[in-house]
Design an enzyme around this catalytic site. Sequence first.
Site, PDB file in Angstrom:
ATOM      1  N   ASP A  13       0.346  -0.922  -0.213  1.00  0.00           N
ATOM      2  CA  ASP A  13      -0.219   0.418  -0.409  1.00  0.00           C
ATOM      3  C   ASP A  13       1.063   1.320   0.011  1.00  0.00           C
ATOM      4  O   ASP A  13       0.129   2.460   0.731  1.00  0.00           O
ATOM      5  CB  ASP A  13      -1.110   0.281   1.201  1.00  0.00           C
ATOM      6  CG  ASP A  13      -1.513  -1.471   1.437  1.00  0.00           C
ATOM      7  OD1 ASP A  13      -2.489  -1.782   0.173  1.00  0.00           O
ATOM      8  OD2 ASP A  13      -1.987  -1.649   1.985  1.00  0.00           O
ATOM      9  N   LYS A  16       2.183   1.967  -5.497  1.00  0.00           N
ATOM     10  CA  LYS A  16       2.907   0.427  -6.536  1.00  0.00           C
ATOM     11  C   LYS A  16       2.241   1.418  -7.379  1.00  0.00           C
ATOM     12  O   LYS A  16       2.859   1.648  -8.869  1.00  0.00           O
ATOM     13  CB  LYS A  16       3.395  -0.162  -5.678  1.00  0.00           C
ATOM     14  CG  LYS A  16       4.051  -0.903  -5.054  1.00  0.00           C
ATOM     15  CD  LYS A  16       4.584  -2.677  -4.641  1.00  0.00           C
ATOM     16  CE  LYS A  16       3.052  -2.488  -3.930  1.00  0.00           C
ATOM     17  NZ  LYS A  16       2.179  -2.611  -3.287  1.00  0.00           N
ATOM     18  N   GLY A  40      -3.771  -5.142  -4.003  1.00  0.00           N
ATOM     19  CA  GLY A  40      -5.054  -3.421  -4.074  1.00  0.00           C
ATOM     20  C   GLY A  40      -4.458  -2.631  -4.559  1.00  0.00           C
ATOM     21  O   GLY A  40      -3.983  -1.589  -3.999  1.00  0.00           O
ATOM     22  N   HIS A  41      -4.184  -2.427  -6.053  1.00  0.00           N
ATOM     23  CA  HIS A  41      -3.514  -1.160  -6.956  1.00  0.00           C
ATOM     24  C   HIS A  41      -4.327   0.088  -6.655  1.00  0.00           C
ATOM     25  O   HIS A  41      -5.242  -0.091  -8.166  1.00  0.00           O
ATOM     26  CB  HIS A  41      -2.476  -1.788  -7.731  1.00  0.00           C
ATOM     27  CG  HIS A  41      -1.231  -2.291  -7.233  1.00  0.00           C
ATOM     28  ND1 HIS A  41      -0.466  -3.857  -7.944  1.00  0.00           N
ATOM     29  CD2 HIS A  41      -1.327  -3.499  -6.562  1.00  0.00           C
ATOM     30  CE1 HIS A  41       0.556  -4.255  -7.539  1.00  0.00           C
ATOM     31  NE2 HIS A  41      -0.248  -3.697  -6.152  1.00  0.00           N
ATOM     32  N   GLN A 194       2.437  -6.674  -2.436  1.00  0.00           N
ATOM     33  CA  GLN A 194       2.532  -6.405  -1.250  1.00  0.00           C
ATOM     34  C   GLN A 194       4.206  -5.217  -0.856  1.00  0.00           C
ATOM     35  O   GLN A 194       4.331  -4.723  -1.961  1.00  0.00           O
ATOM     36  CB  GLN A 194       2.691  -7.829  -0.087  1.00  0.00           C
ATOM     37  CG  GLN A 194       1.642  -8.864  -0.378  1.00  0.00           C
ATOM     38  CD  GLN A 194       0.644  -9.422  -2.136  1.00  0.00           C
ATOM     39  OE1 GLN A 194       1.517  -9.801  -2.988  1.00  0.00           O
ATOM     40  NE2 GLN A 194      -0.883  -8.620  -2.405  1.00  0.00           N
TER      41      GLN A 194
HETATM   42  P1  IMP Z   1      -2.617 -12.597   2.383  1.00  0.00           P
HETATM   43  O1  IMP Z   1      -1.596 -12.103   1.619  1.00  0.00           O
HETATM   44  O2  IMP Z   1      -4.031 -12.440   2.209  1.00  0.00           O
HETATM   45  O3  IMP Z   1      -2.531 -14.185   3.550  1.00  0.00           O
HETATM   46  O4  IMP Z   1      -2.250 -11.084   3.862  1.00  0.00           O
HETATM   47  C1  IMP Z   1      -0.759 -11.679   4.386  1.00  0.00           C
HETATM   48  C2  IMP Z   1      -0.709 -10.409   5.121  1.00  0.00           C
HETATM   49  O5  IMP Z   1      -0.217  -9.540   4.158  1.00  0.00           O
HETATM   50  C3  IMP Z   1      -2.073  -9.937   6.209  1.00  0.00           C
HETATM   51  O6  IMP Z   1      -1.301  -8.840   7.154  1.00  0.00           O
HETATM   52  C4  IMP Z   1      -2.746  -8.850   4.796  1.00  0.00           C
HETATM   53  O7  IMP Z   1      -3.359  -7.722   6.052  1.00  0.00           O
HETATM   54  C5  IMP Z   1      -1.324  -8.629   4.256  1.00  0.00           C
HETATM   55  N1  IMP Z   1      -1.787  -8.085   2.868  1.00  0.00           N
HETATM   56  C6  IMP Z   1      -1.748  -8.737   2.182  1.00  0.00           C
HETATM   57  N2  IMP Z   1      -1.573  -8.581   0.562  1.00  0.00           N
HETATM   58  C7  IMP Z   1      -1.542  -6.494   0.755  1.00  0.00           C
HETATM   59  C8  IMP Z   1      -1.000  -5.690   0.250  1.00  0.00           C
HETATM   60  O8  IMP Z   1      -1.477  -6.176  -1.122  1.00  0.00           O
HETATM   61  N3  IMP Z   1      -1.128  -4.900   1.278  1.00  0.00           N
HETATM   62  C9  IMP Z   1      -1.609  -4.905   2.530  1.00  0.00           C
HETATM   63  N4  IMP Z   1      -0.961  -5.816   3.235  1.00  0.00           N
HETATM   64  C10 IMP Z   1      -1.504  -6.832   2.518  1.00  0.00           C
HETATM   65 MG    MG Z   2      -2.276  -1.843  -1.846  1.00  0.00          MG
END
Ligand code: IMP
Ligand code: MG
Length: 380
Positions: A13, A16, A40-41, A194
């Site tokens: 977040d 990017k 979420g871009h 991420q």
């Molecule tokens: P998962 O990838 O959905 O299993 O989430 C694992 C951890 O990564 C959690 O703390 C999510 O909130 C965080 N997370 C996963 N994808 C994103 C992202 O794109 N942005 C921010 N946090 C993320």
């Molecule tokens: Mg995001």
Amino acid sequence: MSNIAVLGAMWGDEGKGHITHRLSRDYDWVIRFNGGANAGHTIYRDGVKFVHNLLPSVDFRHANTKAYLGSGMVIDLEKLRDEVVEADRTYPGVGKRIYVDKDAFIVEHKHKDEDKATNAHIGSTNRGIGPAYKEKINRSGKRIGDLLTNLNHPKDSPYADVLKELRSKGLMFTTVLEIEDAFRASNLLFEGAQGVLLDINHGIYPYVSCSDATVGGIIASGFAFAKLDRVYGVAKCCTTKVGEGPFPTELHGEAADDLRKLGNEFGATTGRPRRVGWLDLAALTYACKKGGITHLILTKFDILNGMPKVPVAVMYKKTPFSPADFFNAVPLTTEVAGWEDAKDYSQLKDFISLVEKFTKRPVGFISCGTDEKDITNWAA
Ligand code: IMP
Ligand code: MG
């Protein structure tokens, strides 16, 4: 040819999508190589907000840029269909510029159910990411190529309809080696999802996602031939995180509410309020080293307009060398002169110099707002 990567330097977040979208017009391909619809871009195009979860952040107004969903991803095909349909509504025929690696694994309904049932303690986005990667590692996952082979037996494939729809929109299913010559003759922009602190190997385990968010993910996706000229790490001028786990510079109470409001810090994928805190140069330096980051991009300067002094954690009492060192880390914080208006760039100099000094990485671009005009080449 010139290739670059744009990675999240912190917990995702960082902006990017916004940066990639702006840079994409100078590249032939924008390639996602990790993660899935947990990302979420957020992109503003002609004043309209788009959130891409699976599609790379291509500026589709530029007809020459194509999108590639790489083999390191885990793909929810129904979600992809919805995103493609949405993009096609605005840019008819855009599907012909979207390529999907047949070697990518798929996310199934059961993976999302398992996430909900088992991964709340991590704060998972519940998009089925962990369970899909778990099956991949367990050698029992399904690749998109397997589904395409089964298409001749539609009764056997619950994915026949969605794959047909994707094909009818023009999507190409291919592999890196099949179009390697085209990649070699192109300028490539690799877009991470991420951030390094959520990387499965180098992030703050177990509070991580399950993919390779560092430059390692680019090579692991079959692009070992692509020499990278620069690896940009994107960070905000403050820090945010969604989900559980250590966050050494986190603010609480009213101070957190204020900063969250200033930055409108709510998850693009889940809508959850993000945890917020000051910029953490110990974590950023760790992420630069582990992520292979050569240059920085700093975003969201506008949200701190009017603060006379901006707190920044410059180091921890004990330098972090491994994920374990983030648990119980004690940040040492300084204050740097703030700015009245981030668009008067001269006011940002102290802050940016501090970041460059501690991370030993030059700042390439900065962003002071959601419009593409708000992105400036700082180095120029
Ligand atoms: P998962 O990838 O959905 O299993 O989430 C694992 C951890 O990564 C959690 O703390 C999510 O909130 C965080 N997370 C996963 N994808 C994103 C992202 O794109 N942005 C921010 N946090 C993320
Ligand atoms: Mg995001």
